[in-house]
Design an enzyme around this catalytic site. Sequence first.
Site, mmCIF file in Angstrom:
data_model
loop_
_atom_site.group_PDB
_atom_site.id
_atom_site.type_symbol
_atom_site.label_atom_id
_atom_site.label_comp_id
_atom_site.label_asym_id
_atom_site.label_seq_id
_atom_site.Cartn_x
_atom_site.Cartn_y
_atom_site.Cartn_z
ATOM 1 N N GLU A 241 0.816 -1.263 -0.013
ATOM 2 C CA GLU A 241 -0.308 -0.096 0.067
ATOM 3 C C GLU A 241 0.925 1.432 -0.005
ATOM 4 O OE1 GLU A 241 -3.224 2.601 0.398
ATOM 5 O OE2 GLU A 241 -3.055 0.734 -0.674
ATOM 6 N N HIS B 210 2.415 1.896 -3.391
ATOM 7 C CA HIS B 210 1.512 2.327 -4.326
ATOM 8 C C HIS B 210 1.195 3.684 -4.241
ATOM 9 C CE1 HIS B 210 -1.712 2.282 -6.986
ATOM 10 N NE2 HIS B 210 -2.882 2.548 -6.254
ATOM 11 N N HIS C 21 -18.430 -10.845 -16.889
ATOM 12 C CA HIS C 21 -17.166 -10.456 -17.458
ATOM 13 C C HIS C 21 -16.560 -11.310 -18.846
ATOM 14 C CE1 HIS C 21 -13.030 -8.801 -17.807
ATOM 15 N NE2 HIS C 21 -12.568 -9.696 -17.213
ATOM 16 N N HIS D 210 -2.667 -9.733 -16.699
ATOM 17 C CA HIS D 210 -3.898 -9.608 -17.300
ATOM 18 C C HIS D 210 -4.312 -8.015 -17.229
ATOM 19 C CE1 HIS D 210 -8.065 -11.003 -18.040
ATOM 20 N NE2 HIS D 210 -8.586 -10.399 -17.207
#
Length: 302
Positions: free
Chosen positions: A58, A61, A213, A275
């Site tokens: 965290e 980021h 999705h 992805h």
Amino acid sequence: MHGWLKWLGVVTTLVMLVVLIGGALVTKTDSGLGCGNEWPLCHGQIIPEDIKIETIIELSHRAVSGAAGLLVLALSIASWRFIGHKRETKFLAVLAFFFLLAQALIGAAAVLWGQNDFILALHFGISLISFSAVLLLTLLIFEVDQRFDASSIVIDHRMKWHTIGVTLYSYIVVYTGALVRHTKSSMVCNSWPMCGNNEFFPSNLYQWIQMSHRAAAGLIFIWIAYITYLAIKHYKHQRVLYYGWIVAFTLVLLQVIAGAFIIWTNLNLYVALAHALFISCLFGLLCYFILLISRSKINTLK
């Protein structure tokens, strides 16, 4: 063109890509509350004493996002000043910084007060718009040298509307994918391409999110495959479209394969991050096609 401006564009684009992947990493590892319900501090400190892996993810980021904010601001101002005569520059400069600020505020709000999963799913998509704007700004900077004249591109109406449609639709695919992550629906179906249950339709909300999705991803794969066929058949003389759509098809194919391997590898982290990487690159490329369309002499082809 100033060499430093090109380097600024490239570095900012790469850092924005790291922000996107970092956001996916935070979600995949459940690190969103790695600093507790505090922002910008982390457990009441700038650098907490008791650091766990979730805290490291965290904090990293947040740090990269902060650096990205400064870089995007610098790139926006410099682009406005040096290539402001190009008609797309000012719009892209504002778009890049505005959406980066928006994603930071949504991230902060999620930490401080929590957010509905359907709202949090917008976070990745908002960052993606900022990344794409930065990418296009960088391409505009390189284009100033006139090594490639995008205004010479000619695109017919059919290709134009397919490109616009698939780009807008890709954002729906991005949102549904982010929703899968935020609702923790990634492994509610234990097989691929079908869900694996004994019923024809999904049996709960999470399976509906997952299968929606997959259906959205399947449609964009077919759509991009068709557009690539058109590009190969009719645009061999326009190399940026010919090779661009081949790259787009490769990216969407990799995206589908990575999606399947997420299930087959039981949510392998590296596959999941790949992805996110493939869809980020694909969306950026589709936005570049939109830029080309805005300059295309569409009236010369019917």
